[in-house]
Design an enzyme around this catalytic site. Structure first.
Site, short mmCIF file in Angstrom:
data_model
loop_
_atom_site.label_atom_id
_atom_site.label_comp_id
_atom_site.label_asym_id
_atom_site.label_seq_id
_atom_site.Cartn_x
_atom_site.Cartn_y
_atom_site.Cartn_z
N CYS A 164 28.61 -0.38 5.64
CA CYS A 164 30.05 0.38 5.60
C CYS A 164 30.26 1.65 4.67
O CYS A 164 31.07 2.36 4.67
CB CYS A 164 31.15 -0.67 5.68
SG CYS A 164 30.95 -1.65 7.16
N HIS A 304 39.45 0.07 1.75
CA HIS A 304 38.67 -0.34 2.88
C HIS A 304 39.22 -1.10 3.79
O HIS A 304 38.97 -0.76 4.97
CB HIS A 304 37.37 -1.19 2.14
CG HIS A 304 36.36 -1.58 3.23
ND1 HIS A 304 35.45 -0.48 3.69
CD2 HIS A 304 35.82 -2.42 3.47
CE1 HIS A 304 34.75 -1.12 4.41
NE2 HIS A 304 34.67 -2.37 4.19
N GLU A 315 39.96 -7.40 -1.98
CA GLU A 315 40.14 -6.02 -2.30
C GLU A 315 41.62 -5.83 -2.75
O GLU A 315 41.53 -4.87 -3.95
CB GLU A 315 40.10 -5.01 -0.78
CG GLU A 315 40.06 -3.56 -1.31
CD GLU A 315 40.05 -2.73 -0.14
OE1 GLU A 315 39.88 -1.37 -0.59
OE2 GLU A 315 40.01 -2.95 1.08
N LYS A 336 42.05 2.27 9.09
CA LYS A 336 41.44 1.61 10.13
C LYS A 336 42.47 1.02 10.91
O LYS A 336 42.03 0.50 11.98
CB LYS A 336 40.50 0.44 9.37
CG LYS A 336 39.28 1.10 8.64
CD LYS A 336 38.52 -0.15 8.07
CE LYS A 336 37.24 0.69 7.44
NZ LYS A 336 37.56 1.28 6.04
N HIS A 341 37.33 0.35 12.69
CA HIS A 341 36.37 0.54 11.69
C HIS A 341 35.18 1.03 12.23
O HIS A 341 34.28 0.75 13.11
CB HIS A 341 35.88 -0.95 11.27
CG HIS A 341 35.08 -1.02 10.26
ND1 HIS A 341 34.68 -0.01 9.29
CD2 HIS A 341 34.70 -2.08 9.04
CE1 HIS A 341 33.95 -0.40 8.42
NE2 HIS A 341 34.14 -1.62 8.24
N PHE A 400 28.44 -4.38 3.80
CA PHE A 400 27.57 -5.65 4.16
C PHE A 400 26.25 -5.24 3.27
O PHE A 400 26.00 -4.02 3.15
CB PHE A 400 26.94 -5.80 5.49
CG PHE A 400 27.94 -6.52 6.22
CD1 PHE A 400 29.21 -7.05 5.94
CD2 PHE A 400 27.46 -6.97 7.79
CE1 PHE A 400 30.08 -7.90 7.04
CE2 PHE A 400 28.46 -7.57 8.63
CZ PHE A 400 29.71 -7.91 8.11
#
Length: 412
Positions: A164, A304, A315, A336, A341, A400
């Site tokens: 991502c 994010h 976060e 998002k 996403h 990831f």
């Protein structure tokens, strides 16, 4: 060496909210959701049957039928966004040295739909019936390669892959390429198209996605206590980046300055972030240091913000740790919540949103954020679009593998 100032002079977006940057941004400002039932394949056997799909785009008409059929959907979307950004910039290759113009893009997965399609051909018809375009279509670098071919750009050219954080890493490398004098212009962004059986099914197996199938527009709920996972999206975005000297010499329209980049690794777990998003803390600090910003200079963070149980409080904790007394003053949102996403392309779309937010002085809401989840204690712009002259803006992408990337922008 004093790094050169870099500015954003062109934008192109293809998203679940629209087929261009203006429509996408207006959709965000109006609190419109691009999430709906999956139509690209039969998702009846999946636990998640919703996604943010790009609709109404005739690839053959835009790219030409021969080029379109030789590209995976991710590269098709990327080509449309990249060429739109180029047009928006007003650049003409005939007036440039093509060896000083690069393309640096990002994608987390690349041609997954092509792999799925050709595997089915092998199983049902045999290996001799495979498409001769199989390998060129699945390659991630088809995106940057095809854009360079279409536009005649002969400078630095490659693709980054870091889940991502892919597009954000690509943008960061484009910034460095310009700062260090290796190019005058770089077309940089990302594309992803994984709304297919393998993509959706794989994330369903991970139990990472929302199963709010009966209420798709309310399924992506970043920082909300009722969030139950992310919603997949597809799309692409590209930014034209130039040195200020080059942009000024040609009288270019400037959206904002792209002034900082920070990248770190958690070294912790392949899918879970480190406690308190320690790596994200360091990436934000590095980006601000690179941009010569203090926490007090930042007004807004495009987070994010995935709507997952783990990411959102981590976060939030990272932002609070980095900004301390300035944390409550910040506006924090998640694109998002309306786009879904976009995986490896998300950083590019969100960077373009940051540029438009700075230019227009508008910050969109976080849709579906109603009651803050545990550990989510910031101002997530839940009421509606807000107006402010933005000085400094950060964009976080956390992937990831423990990849953390933060981009810093400022008003020009």
């Amino acid at each position: 060496m004093i790094p050169r100032t870099v500015v954003v002079t062109g934008l192109g977006i293809v998203s679940p909210l629209g087929l261009d940057a203006a429509t996408t941004f207006d959709g965000l400002l109006n609190g419109k959701s691009g999430i709906g039932p999956i139509t690209l394949f039969d998702a009846s056997g999946c636990t998640t049957r919703i996604a943010g799909e790009v609709r109404g785009l005739d690839m053959a008409e835009i790219l030409g039928p021969q080029r379109a059929k030789k590209l995976d959907r991710f590269a098709q979307l990327g080509m449309v966004a990249g060429m739109a950004a180029w047009r928006d910039s007003g650049l003409e290759i005939e007036r440039l040295n093509p060896e000083r113009v690069g393309v640096i893009a990002g994608s987390g997965i690349g041609g997954l739909a092509t792999i799925e399609e050709q595997h089915s051909v092998v199983i049902t018809k045999g290996v001799s019936r495979m498409s001769p375009f199989f390998i060129p279509k699945l390659m991630m670098n088809a995106l940057s390669g095809e854009l360079s071919i279409a536009l005649g750009l002969k400078g630095p050219n490659w693709v980054t892959a870091s889940a991502c954080a892919s597009a954000s890493h690509g943008l960061g490398m484009a910034l460095r390429t310009l700062q260090y004098g290796e190019a005058d212009v770089v077309l940089s962004g990302g594309a992803e198209a994984t709304v297919c059986v393998l993509g959706v099914g794989g994330f369903c197996a991970l139990r990472a996605m929302s199963t709010r199938n009966d209420d798709p527009e309310r399924a992506s709920r970043p920082f909300d206590k009722d969030r139950d996972g992310f919603v997949m999206g597809e799309g692409a975005a590209f930014l034209v980046l130039e040195t200020l000297e080059h942009a000024t010499a040609r009288g270019a329209r400037i959206y904002c300055e792209f002034s900082g980049f920070g990248a770190t690794a958690d070294a912790h777990h392949i899918t879970a972030p480190a406690e308190n998003a320690e790596g994200a803390q360091r990436s934000m600090r590095l980006a601000m240091r690179d941009a010569h910003m203090n926490p007090s200079d930042v007004d807004y963070i495009n987070a994010h913000g995935t709507s997952t149980p783990i990411n959102d409080p981590n976060e939030s904790a990272a932002i609070r740790a980095v900004f301390a007394a300035d944390a409550d003053r910040l506006w924090v949102n998640s694109s998002k919540s309306m786009l879904g996403h976009l995986l490896g392309a998300s950083g590019a779309v969100e960077a373009a949103v940051c540029a438009l937010s700075i230019e227009r002085g508008l910050v969109h809401r976080t849709l579906n954020h109603e009651v803050p989840g545990e550990g989510c204690t910031l101002d997530y712009v839940k009421e509606g679009t807000r107006e402010r002259r933005l000085r400094g803006v950060l964009s976080n992408s956390l992937g990831f593998g423990g990849h953390n990337c933060t981009l810093a922008f400022r008003a020009h």
